[in-house]
Scaffold this active site. Structure first.
Site, PDB file in Angstrom:
ATOM      1  N   ASN A  43       0.835  -1.201   0.000  1.00 32.81           N
ATOM      2  CA  ASN A  43       0.000   0.000   0.000  1.00 32.81           C
ATOM      3  C   ASN A  43       0.869   1.250   0.000  1.00 32.81           C
ATOM      4  O   ASN A  43       2.002   1.252   0.479  1.00 32.81           O
ATOM      5  CB  ASN A  43      -1.002  -0.011   1.166  1.00 32.81           C
ATOM      6  N   GLU A  45       0.196   5.266   0.821  1.00 32.02           N
ATOM      7  CA  GLU A  45      -0.727   6.316   1.262  1.00 32.02           C
ATOM      8  C   GLU A  45      -0.288   7.669   0.728  1.00 32.02           C
ATOM      9  O   GLU A  45       0.779   7.812   0.128  1.00 32.02           O
ATOM     10  CB  GLU A  45      -0.804   6.300   2.796  1.00 32.02           C
ATOM     11  N   CYS A  54      -4.167   0.716  -2.505  1.00 32.95           N
ATOM     12  CA  CYS A  54      -4.082  -0.563  -1.792  1.00 32.95           C
ATOM     13  C   CYS A  54      -2.959  -1.431  -2.370  1.00 32.95           C
ATOM     14  O   CYS A  54      -2.593  -1.309  -3.539  1.00 32.95           O
ATOM     15  CB  CYS A  54      -5.390  -1.324  -1.920  1.00 32.95           C
ATOM     16  N   GLU A  56      -3.116  -4.514  -3.123  1.00 35.63           N
ATOM     17  CA  GLU A  56      -3.612  -5.381  -4.191  1.00 35.63           C
ATOM     18  C   GLU A  56      -3.567  -4.655  -5.542  1.00 35.63           C
ATOM     19  O   GLU A  56      -3.239  -5.259  -6.565  1.00 35.63           O
ATOM     20  CB  GLU A  56      -5.047  -5.835  -3.894  1.00 35.63           C
ATOM     21  N   CYS A  96     -10.281  -5.180   0.654  1.00 35.67           N
ATOM     22  CA  CYS A  96     -11.430  -4.268   0.701  1.00 35.67           C
ATOM     23  C   CYS A  96     -12.324  -4.524  -0.515  1.00 35.67           C
ATOM     24  O   CYS A  96     -11.939  -5.216  -1.465  1.00 35.67           O
ATOM     25  CB  CYS A  96     -10.953  -2.812   0.742  1.00 35.67           C
ATOM     26  N   CYS A  99     -10.835  -3.602  -3.966  1.00 37.79           N
ATOM     27  CA  CYS A  99      -9.829  -4.549  -4.456  1.00 37.79           C
ATOM     28  C   CYS A  99     -10.477  -5.840  -4.941  1.00 37.79           C
ATOM     29  O   CYS A  99     -10.025  -6.441  -5.913  1.00 37.79           O
ATOM     30  CB  CYS A  99      -8.798  -4.837  -3.381  1.00 37.79           C
TER      31      CYS A  99
HETATM   32 ZN    ZN Z   1      -8.176  -2.453  -1.230  1.00 34.74          ZN
END
Ligand code: ZN
Length: 148
Positions: A43, A45, A54, A56, A96, A99
């Protein structure tokens, strides 16, 4: 195909490369192709919080560049505290919703019900699901067959 433990360890190692100064929650993802090639992502940010990426998605982008989404076979995700020498955490981390949607896109391109292995940061607990179970009745490229 690699051993599940190997793929989880690749995801845990990738998490140590996360850029997560705001949440402190590091996530790593390892994606294996049908030929056994593995790419990873973490990830990333951003000070503008909503722009975070993310793990993924980072890994899917790497997979697209390395071997193409149509060759994605298996995905491992791990997350937790990445501030030390090894990823730590008790709770199994699952992808999530966004993803799951992106994994479904790759899965439908690949024509496979892609396997998603979710693990805790410690790497001691895993659960394995097919993408069809993680996003049942999901909307994907197969839904666009009737477009003009
Ligand atoms: Zn995600």
């Amino acid at each position: 195909m690699s051993d599940i433990t190997d793929l989880v360890e690749r995801a845990r190692a990738a998490a140590l490369r996360a850029y997560a100064p705001y949440s402190g929650f590091s996530v790593g993802c390892a994606i294996e192709s049908v030929d056994g090639e593995i790419v990873t992502g973490a990830n990333m940010e951003n000070a503008c919080y909503r722009l975070g990426v993310c793990a993924e998605i980072a890994a899917l982008t790497a997979a697209q560049a390395a071997f193409g989404l149509e060759r994605v076979a298996r995905i491992a995700v791990s997350g937790g505290d990445g501030s030390g020498a090894a990823l730590k955490g008790e709770s199994v981390v699952t992808s999530c919703g966004g993803c799951r949607q992106s994994i479904l896109e790759a899965a439908q391109r690949a024509g496979l019900d892609v396997e998603v292995i979710s693990s805790n940061g410690d790497g001691t607990r895993t659960r394995t699901d097919r993408i069809s179970a993680l996003i049942p009745h999901g909307f994907g490229p197969d839904n666009l067959r009737d477009s003009g």
